[in-house]
Design a protein around this motif. Structure first.
Motif, PDB file in Angstrom:
ATOM      1  N   ASN A 213       0.829  -1.217   0.000  1.00  0.00           N
ATOM      2  CA  ASN A 213       0.000   0.000   0.000  1.00  0.00           C
ATOM      3  C   ASN A 213       0.863   1.267   0.000  1.00  0.00           C
ATOM      4  O   ASN A 213       0.671   2.172   0.805  1.00  0.00           O
ATOM      5  CB  ASN A 213      -0.951  -0.003   1.203  1.00  0.00           C
ATOM      6  N   GLN A 219      -0.377   1.566  -4.650  1.00  0.00           N
ATOM      7  CA  GLN A 219      -1.698   1.730  -4.045  1.00  0.00           C
ATOM      8  C   GLN A 219      -2.783   1.619  -5.107  1.00  0.00           C
ATOM      9  O   GLN A 219      -2.709   2.239  -6.169  1.00  0.00           O
ATOM     10  CB  GLN A 219      -1.795   3.087  -3.345  1.00  0.00           C
ATOM     11  N   THR A 223      -7.380  -0.038  -1.757  1.00  0.00           N
ATOM     12  CA  THR A 223      -6.512   0.220  -0.600  1.00  0.00           C
ATOM     13  C   THR A 223      -6.462   1.718  -0.275  1.00  0.00           C
ATOM     14  O   THR A 223      -6.224   2.085   0.873  1.00  0.00           O
ATOM     15  CB  THR A 223      -5.088  -0.308  -0.851  1.00  0.00           C
TER      16      THR A 223
END
Length: 268
Positions: A213, A219, A223
């Motif tokens: 993340n 990302q 997320t």
């Protein structure tokens, strides 16, 4: 009793599906359209959506090719013995039984930087974990059964007589596939495509584990929603979630439309 059961069913659908989505919609526009748009045009939001769409594109393409080929081998492959088919079917259905978080952990345990295979690949500039390849692998594992489970029943239904006749008349394998097999399975492939897109777009657990993340790097949209909610940026979280929800609803409505169209074509 019938009316009671129907009422209970609609109540469950409203409480579990419609009410949460309405809550997300109201939360997204709680501070007005400007706040909603600002949440979507943030650099991290644009990057996360781009990464999500890249993963969806790669996973859908690979799962379609591998899924159709494996379906043909399961149904038509003479090399697969009778005892081996149940094993293959169980392995295909394994992602339905395994938690996505465990899938992400499995990818790390196999391709992580502390493993021999992961270190070897990183030495050759092929990073898997905390990079897009690992996210693609995890998402492929989660969505893999969707294509196979749509195509296999259709292959079993159409049988092999037409394909054998085509081969007898001298047609090659590719010509037989595209002229005989493909018309019978194309709607199954389309359903598998749509389900794979929807599932890949909404994948969270395995992606969170295997991606790290990292903002503006690994990302994804899901997320990002998790991160915004953790930081109490609720308008931002609801805005991205609302867009993902709209995309998923549109995909599923398209699936229903295609199902009705295919049924009409079959009836004619």
């Amino acid at each position: 009793m019938r009316r009671i059961l129907i009422s209970i069913s609609f109540l469950v659908i409203f409480l579990l599906i419609m009410l949460p989505f309405l809550g997300v919609a109201f939360g997204a526009f709680e501070e007005g359209p400007k706040a909603f748009l600002d949440a979507l045009v943030r650099p991290e939001a644009l990057h996360a959506l781009k990464i999500s769409f890249i993963i969806v594109l790669i996973v859908t393409l690979l799962n379609t090719i591998v899924g159709v080929y494996l379906s043909l081998e399961i149904v038509r492959g003479s090399w697969i013995s009778r005892w081996l088919k149940p094993v293959i079917n169980a392995l295909i259905d394994l992602p339905f039984a395994v938690s996505p978080v465990i899938v992400g952990l499995m990818v790390i345990l196999i391709f992580g930087p502390n493993t021999a295979l992961g270190a070897f690949m990183e030495d050759h500039n092929m990073k898997i974990v905390y990079a897009i390849p690992g996210m693609v692998l995890a998402t492929m594992f989660i969505t893999f059964p969707l294509m196979v489970r749509e195509v296999v029943p259709l292959l079993e239904e159409i049988g092999t007589q037409s394909e054998e006749a085509s081969a007898t008349l001298g047609a090659g394998a590719w010509r037989t596939f595209f002229q005989i097999t493909w018309p019978g399975i194309r709607w199954g492939v389309v359903y598998g495509l749509i389900l794979t897109i929807a599932r890949s777009l909404g994948e969270f657990g395995s992606i969170l584990v295997v991606s790290g993340n990292i903002i503006n790097q690994t990302q994804t949209a899901t997320t990002l929603v998790y991160q915004d909610a953790e930081q109490f940026q609720l308008v931002a979280a609801n805005s991205v979630a609302f867009v993902l929800g709209l995309i998923s609803i549109s995909i599923l409505l398209t699936l229903e439309w295609l199902k009705r169209r295919s049924e009409k074509l079959r009836s004619h």
